[in-house]
Motif scaffolding. Sequence first.
Motif, PDB file in Angstrom:
ATOM      1  N   PRO A 150      10.785 -13.930  -9.570  1.00  0.00           N
ATOM      2  CA  PRO A 150      10.698 -12.693 -10.356  1.00  0.00           C
ATOM      3  C   PRO A 150      11.911 -11.796 -10.126  1.00  0.00           C
ATOM      4  CG  PRO A 150       9.302 -12.524  -8.427  1.00  0.00           C
ATOM      5  CD  PRO A 150       9.825 -13.930  -8.440  1.00  0.00           C
ATOM      6  N   ARG A 151      12.057 -10.831 -10.973  1.00  0.00           N
ATOM      7  CA  ARG A 151      13.247  -9.990 -10.921  1.00  0.00           C
ATOM      8  C   ARG A 151      13.366  -9.239  -9.605  1.00  0.00           C
ATOM      9  NH1 ARG A 151      18.391  -9.244 -12.200  1.00  0.00           N
ATOM     10  NH2 ARG A 151      18.917  -7.058 -12.545  1.00  0.00           N
ATOM     11  N   SER A 152      12.223  -8.657  -9.107  1.00  0.00           N
ATOM     12  CA  SER A 152      12.266  -7.893  -7.848  1.00  0.00           C
ATOM     13  C   SER A 152      10.943  -8.055  -7.106  1.00  0.00           C
ATOM     14  CB  SER A 152      12.540  -6.412  -8.114  1.00  0.00           C
ATOM     15  OG  SER A 152      11.478  -5.838  -8.847  1.00  0.00           O
ATOM     16  N   ARG A 153      10.981  -7.683  -5.859  1.00  0.00           N
ATOM     17  CA  ARG A 153       9.800  -7.822  -5.003  1.00  0.00           C
ATOM     18  C   ARG A 153       9.844  -6.737  -3.922  1.00  0.00           C
ATOM     19  NH1 ARG A 153       9.085 -12.353  -0.342  1.00  0.00           N
ATOM     20  NH2 ARG A 153       6.881 -12.027   0.150  1.00  0.00           N
ATOM     21  N   VAL A 154       8.693  -6.093  -3.676  1.00  0.00           N
ATOM     22  CA  VAL A 154       8.584  -5.067  -2.643  1.00  0.00           C
ATOM     23  C   VAL A 154       7.522  -5.518  -1.657  1.00  0.00           C
ATOM     24  CG1 VAL A 154       8.130  -2.646  -2.133  1.00  0.00           C
ATOM     25  CG2 VAL A 154       9.165  -3.280  -4.315  1.00  0.00           C
ATOM     26  N   ARG A 155       7.855  -5.438  -0.378  1.00  0.00           N
ATOM     27  CA  ARG A 155       6.874  -5.853   0.620  1.00  0.00           C
ATOM     28  C   ARG A 155       7.122  -5.099   1.919  1.00  0.00           C
ATOM     29  NH1 ARG A 155      10.795  -9.945   1.519  1.00  0.00           N
ATOM     30  NH2 ARG A 155      10.910 -10.685   3.676  1.00  0.00           N
ATOM     31  N   LEU A 156       6.111  -5.216   2.793  1.00  0.00           N
ATOM     32  CA  LEU A 156       6.173  -4.628   4.122  1.00  0.00           C
ATOM     33  C   LEU A 156       6.209  -5.760   5.128  1.00  0.00           C
ATOM     34  CD1 LEU A 156       6.038  -1.858   5.611  1.00  0.00           C
ATOM     35  CD2 LEU A 156       3.579  -2.215   5.836  1.00  0.00           C
ATOM     36  N   SER A 157       7.141  -5.685   6.067  1.00  0.00           N
ATOM     37  CA  SER A 157       7.303  -6.793   7.007  1.00  0.00           C
ATOM     38  C   SER A 157       7.588  -6.252   8.391  1.00  0.00           C
ATOM     39  CB  SER A 157       8.445  -7.716   6.545  1.00  0.00           C
ATOM     40  OG  SER A 157       8.610  -8.793   7.437  1.00  0.00           O
ATOM     41  N   GLY A 158       7.439  -7.117   9.371  1.00  0.00           N
ATOM     42  CA  GLY A 158       7.723  -6.743  10.741  1.00  0.00           C
ATOM     43  C   GLY A 158       6.461  -6.434  11.515  1.00  0.00           C
ATOM     44  N   ASP A 159       6.590  -6.277  12.860  1.00  0.00           N
ATOM     45  CA  ASP A 159       5.437  -5.963  13.701  1.00  0.00           C
ATOM     46  C   ASP A 159       5.267  -4.455  13.792  1.00  0.00           C
ATOM     47  OD1 ASP A 159       7.457  -5.099  15.355  1.00  0.00           O
ATOM     48  OD2 ASP A 159       7.420  -6.915  16.594  1.00  0.00           O
ATOM     49  N   SER A 160       4.282  -4.030  14.607  1.00  0.00           N
ATOM     50  CA  SER A 160       3.955  -2.610  14.688  1.00  0.00           C
ATOM     51  C   SER A 160       5.066  -1.783  15.300  1.00  0.00           C
ATOM     52  CB  SER A 160       2.663  -2.427  15.513  1.00  0.00           C
ATOM     53  OG  SER A 160       2.825  -2.961  16.814  1.00  0.00           O
ATOM     54  N   ASP A 161       5.963  -2.416  16.095  1.00  0.00           N
ATOM     55  CA  ASP A 161       7.039  -1.671  16.732  1.00  0.00           C
ATOM     56  C   ASP A 161       8.264  -1.510  15.846  1.00  0.00           C
ATOM     57  OD1 ASP A 161       5.511  -1.395  19.004  1.00  0.00           O
ATOM     58  OD2 ASP A 161       6.228  -3.288  19.868  1.00  0.00           O
ATOM     59  N   ASP A 162       8.458  -2.399  14.879  1.00  0.00           N
ATOM     60  CA  ASP A 162       9.657  -2.330  14.037  1.00  0.00           C
ATOM     61  C   ASP A 162       9.306  -2.826  12.644  1.00  0.00           C
ATOM     62  OD1 ASP A 162      12.175  -1.938  13.159  1.00  0.00           O
ATOM     63  OD2 ASP A 162      13.007  -3.749  14.079  1.00  0.00           O
ATOM     64  N   ARG A 163       8.612  -1.973  11.923  1.00  0.00           N
ATOM     65  CA  ARG A 163       8.212  -2.353  10.572  1.00  0.00           C
ATOM     66  C   ARG A 163       9.318  -2.005   9.585  1.00  0.00           C
ATOM     67  NH1 ARG A 163       3.416   0.203   8.461  1.00  0.00           N
ATOM     68  NH2 ARG A 163       4.247   2.121   9.393  1.00  0.00           N
ATOM     69  N   ARG A 202      10.244  -1.701   5.290  1.00  0.00           N
ATOM     70  CA  ARG A 202       9.882  -1.719   3.877  1.00  0.00           C
ATOM     71  C   ARG A 202      11.047  -2.401   3.151  1.00  0.00           C
ATOM     72  NH1 ARG A 202       5.295  -1.120   1.328  1.00  0.00           N
ATOM     73  NH2 ARG A 202       4.835   0.842   2.457  1.00  0.00           N
ATOM     74  N   ILE A 203      10.812  -3.546   2.507  1.00  0.00           N
ATOM     75  CA  ILE A 203      11.875  -4.393   1.963  1.00  0.00           C
ATOM     76  C   ILE A 203      11.714  -4.500   0.450  1.00  0.00           C
ATOM     77  CG2 ILE A 203      12.972  -6.661   2.062  1.00  0.00           C
ATOM     78  CD1 ILE A 203      11.622  -7.028   4.795  1.00  0.00           C
ATOM     79  N   VAL A 204      12.845  -4.387  -0.253  1.00  0.00           N
ATOM     80  CA  VAL A 204      12.903  -4.635  -1.687  1.00  0.00           C
ATOM     81  C   VAL A 204      13.892  -5.772  -1.918  1.00  0.00           C
ATOM     82  CG1 VAL A 204      13.433  -3.718  -3.967  1.00  0.00           C
ATOM     83  CG2 VAL A 204      12.380  -2.233  -2.238  1.00  0.00           C
TER      84      VAL A 204
END
Length: 498
Positions: free
Chosen positions: A140-153, A155-157
């Motif tokens: 798809p053209r774009s994607r937004v997600r949340l990644s990482g553990d509780s200490d270093d999260r 927000r990725i596009v």
Amino acid sequence: MTLRSRLAVTMAILAAAVTTLVAGAGYRVTSQRLDGEVRSSLASFVSRLADPDGRVASGSCGVARPGFRTPTTGDLTPPKGDLTPPKGDSTSGPPDRGEDPNIQGLLVQCLDRTGAVIRSASSKVPIDSIDIAIARTGLPRSRVRLSGDSDDRLRIVSLAVPSIGMVQVARSLAENDRVLHSLLVRYGLLAGFVTALAALAGWGLARRITQPMMGLTAAAELVAATGRLELETDGFSGATGRAGRSSRDETGRLTAAFATMIEALRSSREQQARLVQDAGHELRTPLTSMRTNVATLRRHPELTQDRRAVIIDDLHVELRELTTMTNELVDLAGHSGAVEASVACDLSELARRSVERCRRRTSRAISVTSLPAPVVVPQGLVLRAIDNLLANATKFTPNDSPIEVTVSTTDSHASLVVRDHGAGVAAADMERIFDRFYRSDVARSLPGSGLGLAIVHDIAISQRGTVSATNSEDGGAMFTLTLPLAPVSVAPPPVGLA
């Protein structure tokens, strides 16, 4: 648990609940606002990357403007000359540290069409199979997600860029997490402080509210233990004083009602004691006379028949007076505690019934002048009062003189006047004529116990009425009994009372 403790715990629970709700709402709003700022910054930068010619994306990835040689699968690392734009070119990318110089805190990572990283961010931005598929296919053209553990999260596009492959823009949420954690700690401390303060305030308030009740409890326990009603005022005088200043308060009303009840009990006990003393004094005279006569009969059997008959007649008179006095004492002691219900009736009808009985008993002439006078009273008690007034009138009215009964009304009261044609009431007797066992000098030679008018007085007071005595201008006494008129909403009394 005491009432004070329950009030304090309730106040603490309410304060904790309200503080928790407010803190939760504040935490949620702050979290959403911080996350919104992160999303806004990412969306703003991604919108710049999505330009049609790919100039911003190329500059951000540190590659030449569109038209440079695209790396192939076998050549994933472009030549150095292709990656470095000419000096002074406006499309030259930022330093190869994965961070846009114009938007601090954003991490940029670029992938070519094979999914290989051609520029790494300063912090690791995770790549998964979907990101590689986006880089290879552009869909798809774009994607937004949340990644990482509780200490270093993060927000990725992830944005597909046809001229490069894919650009990942990320922002760390560590600062947001620190702010939210600090806010959570502060809210927790605030909730604890407010809860403790509410508990202390609840305890103080409960102590203030229950202090009069403690006085009432102590007074009630003292009365129950000792039976000494005269000591109760000292037990809750402070509570009574406060109640006087705040009588509309429930505690104040309770205190005032308790004080009134104790005063009524004390007055009742005093009246009972006075009644017993007066009754004992009045009963002593006929009993002494009867004992003397009986002793005379036993010691002197030789008495003549005439003398014996005189003593027996005297015994009969004393016994009749004693019986009358006993009955009136029972009536006087019992009518105040009667449970007869008040009913709507006509005072004129009650007067006619009482007059008719008195006519049958005494054969005296009694006239009645009356108007309708609706009242709500216990019929038996009021009939007893009217009977006593008529009996008193027949005692002092000559046989050839009539007794007059008049019933009338005013704006708020119904009045019944019984007038005799005797000598009237002496001025010295006027103040004491309704006292128990009081008998004037004129009445001492007549039968009676001195309780009849006292009973009338007690009945009138119990029905929120009055009774008074005056002398008529043309001779004789007038006794007036007044009772409150029935409210307009009360139905008129039935005709022909039984």
